[in-house]
Design a protein around this motif. Sequence first.
Motif, mmCIF file in Angstrom:
data_model
loop_
_atom_site.group_PDB
_atom_site.id
_atom_site.type_symbol
_atom_site.label_atom_id
_atom_site.label_comp_id
_atom_site.label_asym_id
_atom_site.label_seq_id
_atom_site.Cartn_x
_atom_site.Cartn_y
_atom_site.Cartn_z
ATOM 1 N N ALA A 7 0.837 -1.135 -0.059
ATOM 2 C CA ALA A 7 -0.049 0.097 -0.056
ATOM 3 C C ALA A 7 0.814 1.184 0.038
ATOM 4 O O ALA A 7 0.807 2.129 -0.767
ATOM 5 C CB ALA A 7 -0.983 0.054 1.156
ATOM 6 N N ASN A 10 2.210 1.955 -3.416
ATOM 7 C CA ASN A 10 1.315 2.410 -4.359
ATOM 8 C C ASN A 10 0.893 4.142 -4.181
ATOM 9 O O ASN A 10 0.913 4.834 -5.171
ATOM 10 C CB ASN A 10 -0.355 1.677 -4.143
ATOM 11 N N ILE A 11 0.994 4.349 -2.695
ATOM 12 C CA ILE A 11 0.707 5.669 -2.394
ATOM 13 C C ILE A 11 1.944 6.655 -3.029
ATOM 14 O O ILE A 11 1.776 7.654 -3.518
ATOM 15 C CB ILE A 11 0.607 5.794 -1.120
ATOM 16 N N ASN A 14 1.809 7.260 -6.794
ATOM 17 C CA ASN A 14 0.758 8.296 -6.934
ATOM 18 C C ASN A 14 1.209 9.573 -6.824
ATOM 19 O O ASN A 14 0.884 10.734 -7.526
ATOM 20 C CB ASN A 14 -0.640 7.950 -6.133
ATOM 21 N N ASN A 71 -7.324 12.537 -2.610
ATOM 22 C CA ASN A 71 -7.291 10.989 -2.626
ATOM 23 C C ASN A 71 -5.798 10.358 -2.194
ATOM 24 O O ASN A 71 -6.065 9.582 -1.282
ATOM 25 C CB ASN A 71 -7.482 10.486 -4.038
ATOM 26 N N ILE A 72 -4.861 10.820 -2.334
ATOM 27 C CA ILE A 72 -3.707 10.555 -1.532
ATOM 28 C C ILE A 72 -3.878 10.798 -0.130
ATOM 29 O O ILE A 72 -3.227 9.908 0.687
ATOM 30 C CB ILE A 72 -2.435 11.546 -2.411
ATOM 31 N N ASN A 74 -6.438 10.801 1.746
ATOM 32 C CA ASN A 74 -7.322 9.647 2.120
ATOM 33 C C ASN A 74 -6.557 8.100 2.148
ATOM 34 O O ASN A 74 -6.793 7.623 2.933
ATOM 35 C CB ASN A 74 -8.449 9.758 1.474
ATOM 36 N N ASP A 75 -5.851 7.999 1.199
ATOM 37 C CA ASP A 75 -5.176 6.530 1.112
ATOM 38 C C ASP A 75 -4.171 6.709 2.492
ATOM 39 O O ASP A 75 -3.937 5.597 2.837
ATOM 40 C CB ASP A 75 -4.410 6.630 -0.014
ATOM 41 N N LYS A 78 -6.089 5.814 5.327
ATOM 42 C CA LYS A 78 -6.362 4.471 5.474
ATOM 43 C C LYS A 78 -5.430 3.496 5.793
ATOM 44 O O LYS A 78 -5.417 2.571 6.846
ATOM 45 C CB LYS A 78 -7.039 4.022 4.222
ATOM 46 N N LEU A 79 -4.212 3.849 5.331
ATOM 47 C CA LEU A 79 -2.854 3.162 5.629
ATOM 48 C C LEU A 79 -2.646 3.225 7.217
ATOM 49 O O LEU A 79 -2.419 2.112 8.035
ATOM 50 C CB LEU A 79 -1.906 3.717 4.848
ATOM 51 N N LYS A 82 -4.750 0.925 9.087
ATOM 52 C CA LYS A 82 -4.029 -0.339 8.678
ATOM 53 C C LYS A 82 -2.806 -0.718 9.619
ATOM 54 O O LYS A 82 -2.806 -1.861 10.207
ATOM 55 C CB LYS A 82 -3.777 -0.782 7.274
#
Length: 242
Positions: A7, A10-11, A14, A71-72, A74-75, A78-79, A82
Motif C-alpha cells: 500500500a 502504491n501511494i 501516485n 485522494n492521496i 485519504n489513502d 486508511k494506511l 491499517k
Amino acid sequence: MNEVKEALRNIEQNYKLFLQQQFTFIGALQHTRENAHDMIRPVASIGQVQSYMDHHCNNSTDRRILNMFLNICNDLSKLCHKLETVHAGNSTTNAILERCKLLLSHSNDLSTIQAKYPHDVVNHLSCHEAKNHYGGVVSLIPIVLDCVKEWVTHTEKLPRHMLCNVSGGSAVSEKRAPQDAPARAAISQTPPSVHLEAQTSLSNKDNVQVQGSKHVQKKHLNDTENHSGKLKGPWKPPGRHA
C-alpha cells in the motif's frame, strides 16, 4: 506487513505523479481561492482544499489535481488505520502514528509545517508563496510518507511475536498454540500397546470365566445323574435266564 509495504509503494507512485504537477496544483489553489474571495489566509488544512474543490472549482483540470491531492491524503489515512491492526504498538510507533493521524486530520492547521531536505517541494515556490500561502499544504504528503516509513523501520526491528496477523488473527493466539500442544498431547499420551494389553487381559479373563462356568455346569450335571441312581454301565433289557 507485506500488505502495508505494498500500500505504501502504491501511494508513493501516485505521489510521484502528483509531484510532477505541483505547479498545476498551486494554480488550482490560486484559482479557487480567487473564486472564494479568500486571498489573505494561507491554505492551512485538508478541509480547506476540499471546500475549494466542492464549491469554488470551475474547470476540470483544477478539479482533477485537487481531487488527486485529496485522494492521496485519504489513502494515507486508511494506511494509518491499517498500521494499528498490524502492530499493538509501543511508545515509539504509537507516537509516530498519532502524528500521522493529526497531520491528516481535515481540520489540522498545516501552516506551520515545512518539508525538509531531501524534499524540495517548498523550493519550487516563491518566497511569498512558501511563507504565506502554500508551504504547509505542499509539505503535508512528503512529511506523512516519511513518518510511515519511519514506523515501518521501527516495527521491523521488533520481535515477530509482537506483530499481529492482518487477515484477522492475533499474535497472542499464534503464540499460545504451541503452548497448548503439550496439553493436547498429554490427553492422547497413552501408547496403543497399553490399550491392546488391557483389551487382551479383559478378553482372557472373560475366557477363563466362560470355561469355569462350563466346568461347573458339567460337574453339576454329573452329580445330578449320580444322585438320581442312574447306572453308569450300559443298559441291558430284561430277559429269561437260561
